[in-house]
Scaffold this motif. Structure first.
Motif, short mmCIF file in Angstrom:
data_model
loop_
_atom_site.label_atom_id
_atom_site.label_comp_id
_atom_site.label_asym_id
_atom_site.label_seq_id
_atom_site.Cartn_x
_atom_site.Cartn_y
_atom_site.Cartn_z
N VAL A 188 0.87 -1.19 0.00
CA VAL A 188 0.00 0.00 0.00
C VAL A 188 0.90 1.23 0.00
CG1 VAL A 188 -1.79 1.28 1.24
CG2 VAL A 188 -1.82 -1.23 1.25
N VAL A 189 0.62 2.15 -0.93
CA VAL A 189 1.41 3.38 -1.03
C VAL A 189 0.52 4.58 -0.76
CG1 VAL A 189 2.99 2.33 -2.70
CG2 VAL A 189 1.00 3.60 -3.52
N PRO A 190 1.09 5.70 -0.33
CA PRO A 190 0.27 6.89 -0.11
C PRO A 190 -0.43 7.35 -1.40
CG PRO A 190 2.42 7.14 0.92
CD PRO A 190 2.49 5.91 0.07
N VAL A 191 -1.58 7.98 -1.23
CA VAL A 191 -2.33 8.49 -2.39
C VAL A 191 -1.49 9.51 -3.15
CG1 VAL A 191 -4.46 9.62 -3.13
CG2 VAL A 191 -4.47 8.17 -1.11
N ASP A 192 -1.51 9.39 -4.48
CA ASP A 192 -0.83 10.35 -5.36
C ASP A 192 0.67 10.43 -5.12
OD1 ASP A 192 -3.22 11.09 -6.68
OD2 ASP A 192 -3.70 12.54 -5.10
N ASP A 193 1.27 9.35 -4.64
CA ASP A 193 2.71 9.31 -4.42
C ASP A 193 3.35 8.56 -5.60
OD1 ASP A 193 5.32 8.98 -3.66
OD2 ASP A 193 4.88 8.13 -1.69
N ARG A 194 3.74 9.29 -6.63
CA ARG A 194 4.26 8.66 -7.84
C ARG A 194 5.52 7.85 -7.55
NH1 ARG A 194 7.81 8.84 -11.94
NH2 ARG A 194 7.00 8.48 -14.06
N GLU A 195 6.45 8.43 -6.82
CA GLU A 195 7.70 7.74 -6.54
C GLU A 195 7.48 6.51 -5.67
OE1 GLU A 195 10.55 8.33 -8.10
OE2 GLU A 195 9.28 9.76 -9.20
N GLY A 196 6.54 6.64 -4.72
CA GLY A 196 6.22 5.49 -3.89
C GLY A 196 5.62 4.36 -4.70
N LEU A 197 4.76 4.72 -5.65
CA LEU A 197 4.13 3.72 -6.52
C LEU A 197 5.17 3.04 -7.39
CD1 LEU A 197 1.58 2.38 -7.67
CD2 LEU A 197 1.35 4.35 -9.22
N LEU A 198 6.09 3.83 -7.95
CA LEU A 198 7.14 3.27 -8.79
C LEU A 198 8.04 2.34 -7.97
CD1 LEU A 198 8.67 3.17 -11.48
CD2 LEU A 198 9.95 5.20 -10.73
N GLU A 199 8.41 2.77 -6.78
CA GLU A 199 9.29 1.96 -5.94
C GLU A 199 8.63 0.64 -5.55
OE1 GLU A 199 11.62 2.18 -1.63
OE2 GLU A 199 10.60 3.96 -2.41
N ALA A 200 7.33 0.70 -5.18
CA ALA A 200 6.61 -0.52 -4.79
C ALA A 200 6.53 -1.49 -5.96
CB ALA A 200 5.22 -0.16 -4.29
N THR A 201 6.25 -0.97 -7.14
CA THR A 201 6.14 -1.82 -8.33
C THR A 201 7.49 -2.45 -8.66
OG1 THR A 201 4.42 -0.32 -9.18
CG2 THR A 201 5.38 -1.90 -10.72
N MET A 202 8.53 -1.65 -8.64
CA MET A 202 9.88 -2.17 -8.90
C MET A 202 10.25 -3.24 -7.88
SD MET A 202 11.51 -0.81 -11.53
CE MET A 202 11.72 0.66 -12.53
N THR A 203 9.91 -3.02 -6.63
CA THR A 203 10.25 -3.98 -5.57
C THR A 203 9.67 -5.35 -5.86
OG1 THR A 203 10.43 -2.29 -3.85
CG2 THR A 203 9.94 -4.53 -3.12
N LEU A 204 8.39 -5.40 -6.22
CA LEU A 204 7.74 -6.69 -6.45
C LEU A 204 8.19 -7.33 -7.75
CD1 LEU A 204 4.12 -6.18 -5.11
CD2 LEU A 204 6.13 -7.07 -3.96
N LEU A 205 8.50 -6.52 -8.76
CA LEU A 205 8.93 -7.09 -10.04
C LEU A 205 10.37 -7.58 -9.98
CD1 LEU A 205 7.27 -4.70 -12.65
CD2 LEU A 205 6.39 -6.82 -11.65
#
Length: 239
Positions: A188-205
């Motif tokens: 779960v990432v904070p709302v509208d946190d682009r960098e957080g979303l990118l980091e979370a996606t990269m982490t799982l991939l």
């Protein structure tokens, strides 16, 4: 709203978040009961599954959002990450499953970014097709947004994806953190946190064992949401 609720013996909400929104309308909080939503068994078709698997054979990883194409579901935010994701994962595909008012905008944005070859917009799907796309995907991603008063009350799509053994990335908007347990069934990432979303996606991939671990946890938890289990909570309340 207050008059209608005053006549009810119980008020069932689909999340703790939704329950919190009722405080100004319900004077007796004991009347409010939270029962997380139920889901049906996925309808699968071996022929459809084989066709989708064949279509995806040249891609890895496969990201998917299965939801109405509308601003608050967050598909546009994922599309805007694709140039960076594709740079790291040249065979990545993003499946945008469903239909809705943002279809044209999403098509225009993928063209503007030059990532058309890495995006599939499926349009409206039947249940066997939904199941097949999920079954053949790596990661479910739906970073919801708050648009005016429009917000995700829970996010049943996360649970439907979980039933197919894939983890999810959600935002902290609304009740989504109750559907996706951070660090257990997804991130779960904070709302509208682009960098957080990118980091979370990269982490799982990048960490496939971790991704698979979260997906397995998600599948186990999702079985508790099947109606054959969930209906007992309603029956207990009625009794």
């Amino acid at each position: 709203i207050q008059k209608a609720f005053s006549r009810a013996r119980f008020i069932v909400t689909n999340s703790e978040y939704t329950a919190s929104r009722l405080t100004e309308y319900v004077h007796d909080p004991e009347k409010v009961k939270v029962i997380l939503p139920g889901i049906s068994e996925p309808l699968s078709d071996d022929g459809v599954n084989a066709r989708i698997a064949s279509r995806l054979a040249d891609y890895d990883p496969v990201l998917i959002t299965l939801a109405r194409l509308e601003q608050r579901k967050g598909q546009m935010e994922v599309v805007r990450l694709l140039p960076e994701l594709v740079h790291q994962f040249p065979r990545l595909l993003y499946v945008i499953a469903g239909d809705g008012s943002c279809m044209n905008l999403l098509e225009q944005e993928t063209a503007r970014l030059g990532v058309q070859e890495h995006v599939v917009l499926t349009g409206t799907l039947g249940d066997p097709e939904k199941s097949a796309w999920l079954q053949n995907s790596t990661l479910f991603i739906m970073p919801g947004k708050i648009v005016g008063a429009d917000v995700e009350g829970f996010g049943l799509a996360y649970i439907e994806a979980a039933l197919h053994g894939i983890p999810a990335i959600a935002s902290s908007a609304g009740g989504a953190p109750e559907a996706v347990l951070h660090g257990q069934t997804g991130l779960v990432v904070p709302v509208d946190d682009r960098e957080g979303l990118l980091e979370a996606t990269m982490t799982l991939l990048r960490d496939r064992p971790y991704c698979l671990h979260l997906g397995n946890n998600a599948r186990i938890r999702a079985h508790n949401f099947l109606w054959r289990h969930k209906s007992a909570e309603y029956l207990q309340l009625l009794e």
